[in-house]
Design a protein around this motif. Sequence first.
Motif, PDB file in Angstrom:
ATOM      1  N   VAL A 174       1.050  -1.198   0.005  1.00  0.00           N
ATOM      2  CA  VAL A 174      -0.036  -0.217   0.050  1.00  0.00           C
ATOM      3  C   VAL A 174       0.864   1.135   0.055  1.00  0.00           C
ATOM      4  N   ARG A 175       0.732   2.030  -1.083  1.00  0.00           N
ATOM      5  CA  ARG A 175       1.634   3.382  -1.019  1.00  0.00           C
ATOM      6  C   ARG A 175       0.945   4.553  -0.585  1.00  0.00           C
ATOM      7  N   ASP A 176      -0.341   4.658  -0.762  1.00  0.00           N
ATOM      8  CA  ASP A 176      -1.048   5.803  -0.766  1.00  0.00           C
ATOM      9  C   ASP A 176      -1.841   6.225   0.645  1.00  0.00           C
ATOM     10  N   VAL A 177      -1.709   5.195   1.623  1.00  0.00           N
ATOM     11  CA  VAL A 177      -1.906   5.518   2.994  1.00  0.00           C
ATOM     12  C   VAL A 177      -0.608   5.291   3.873  1.00  0.00           C
ATOM     13  N   ARG A 178      -0.405   6.463   4.703  1.00  0.00           N
ATOM     14  CA  ARG A 178       0.766   6.446   5.077  1.00  0.00           C
ATOM     15  C   ARG A 178       0.567   5.541   6.732  1.00  0.00           C
ATOM     16  N   ASP A 179      -0.628   5.575   7.125  1.00  0.00           N
ATOM     17  CA  ASP A 179      -0.929   4.713   8.402  1.00  0.00           C
ATOM     18  C   ASP A 179      -1.635   3.738   8.183  1.00  0.00           C
ATOM     19  N   THR A 180      -1.545   2.463   7.970  1.00  0.00           N
ATOM     20  CA  THR A 180      -2.424   1.496   7.666  1.00  0.00           C
ATOM     21  C   THR A 180      -2.892   0.879   8.682  1.00  0.00           C
ATOM     22  N   GLN A 181      -2.392   1.137  10.120  1.00  0.00           N
ATOM     23  CA  GLN A 181      -2.593   0.080  11.228  1.00  0.00           C
ATOM     24  C   GLN A 181      -3.358   0.687  12.286  1.00  0.00           C
ATOM     25  N   CYS A 182      -3.789   1.969  12.091  1.00  0.00           N
ATOM     26  CA  CYS A 182      -5.043   2.570  12.984  1.00  0.00           C
ATOM     27  C   CYS A 182      -6.163   2.064  12.887  1.00  0.00           C
ATOM     28  N   GLY A 183      -6.630   1.488  14.269  1.00  0.00           N
ATOM     29  CA  GLY A 183      -7.739   0.774  13.913  1.00  0.00           C
ATOM     30  C   GLY A 183      -9.072   1.643  14.180  1.00  0.00           C
ATOM     31  N   PHE A 184      -9.241   2.608  13.331  1.00  0.00           N
ATOM     32  CA  PHE A 184     -10.369   3.528  13.364  1.00  0.00           C
ATOM     33  C   PHE A 184     -10.851   3.902  11.868  1.00  0.00           C
ATOM     34  N   LYS A 185     -11.388   2.738  11.278  1.00  0.00           N
ATOM     35  CA  LYS A 185     -11.804   2.775   9.775  1.00  0.00           C
ATOM     36  C   LYS A 185     -13.356   2.999   9.569  1.00  0.00           C
ATOM     37  N   LEU A 186     -13.636   3.759   8.529  1.00  0.00           N
ATOM     38  CA  LEU A 186     -15.051   3.748   8.404  1.00  0.00           C
ATOM     39  C   LEU A 186     -15.272   3.374   6.851  1.00  0.00           C
ATOM     40  N   LEU A 187     -16.182   2.462   6.934  1.00  0.00           N
ATOM     41  CA  LEU A 187     -16.498   1.676   5.245  1.00  0.00           C
ATOM     42  C   LEU A 187     -17.736   1.956   5.046  1.00  0.00           C
TER      43      LEU A 187
END
Length: 324
Positions: A229-242
Motif C-alpha cells: 500500500v503506497r497511498d496510505v501512510r498509517d495502515t494500522q490505525c484501528g479506526f476505519k469507516l467503510l
Amino acid sequence: MALPLLVVAAAAVALLAVAALSLVCIIAHVTATKMPSFQRHEEEKYFVNAEGKKESVPSIHDPPTKELSVVVPSYNEEDRLPLMMDEALDYLEKRQKQDPSFTYEVIVVDDGSKDQTTKVALRYCKKYGSDKVRVLTLVKNRGKGGAVRMGVFSSRGKKILMADADGATKFADIEKVEEGLSNLQPWPDQMAISCGSRAHLEKDSIAQRSYFRTLLMYGFHFLVWFLCVRDVRDTQCGFKLLTREAASRTFSVLHIDRWAFDVELLYIAQRLKIPIAEVAVNWTEIEGSKLVPFWSWLQMGRDLLFIRLRYLTGAWQLETRKYN
C-alpha cells in the motif's frame, strides 16, 4: 584476475537471490488457502440479548436497517473496554437525541477471551438494549482481522466503523472520518473507505520510543509501502469507516486474520479501485497492548510478503462468493 572473480561472485549471489525468491514464491503459492474460511461455529450464529435469549445474527448481504454499525474486536479487554464503551455510547446517544433519524448499533466481538470480556460487554447490552449493543462471542481466538470480519458480516449499518477496544482514538473523531468519506463522493458502486491516521503524531511517538522499536516501525512502514500500500501512510490505525458495499466486497475476499489484515484490506481496496481517504485523528497510547514488538512485527512482515506474492502468483484472487 580480480575483476573476473568479482563478476563471477556477483553472478553467483544474483543466482542465489533469484533461487531464494523463487523458492519463497513457490512456498507462498503452495501453502495458500485459495478462498477465505468463513465457517461459523453453531454458537457464533447468535447474539445473546439483554434477556439472555439467543437472536440469530443478520447478514452483511441483507438491506441495512441502521445508519451506523460500530464493530469492536476485543480479546481479554475486561479492563480497557468499559472506558471505550462509555465514551462511544455517550457520544452516540447524544447524537441520536440531536438527530432522531440517526440509528446505530455497537457490536462487541469477544475474540475467544479468557477473561470476563463478554460479561462486561453484556452489561452495556442490558443497559442500552440488544438493538443498540450486541455481543458476539467467538468460540476460539481468530485474531483481530477474523474478529472484525465476523462483526462486519453480522452488521446492519449503512456505514461500518472499526474501533479498537482500548479507546485510543477519541470516538468523536468519527465525524472527521465521516467527512473524509463524504469528500470521496461520488462513490463508485457505493464503495469508499475513510481511514483514521496517526501519521501526524509520528515525530512525537519517535521521541518516546526506543531506537529498536523506532527501527522496527520504519522497517514495517517501508515493507508496507514497497510491497502493498503506497497511498496510505498509517495502515494500522484501528479506526476505519467503510460503506456497507465496500465492507462486503473487501471482507469477502480477505484472508489475513491477524495483525496485518488492515494492509490486505487496503491492498484489496486499491486493486478494486475503491477510493480511500486518510484523515488525522486524535490518538493516545493506552497501556495493555496485545502487540509484542519483535514477534508480532516479524509475523506481520511475513504476512506482508505473502500478501503480495500470493496475489501476484494467483494463489489469492479477488473473486467473491456470497457468505451468510
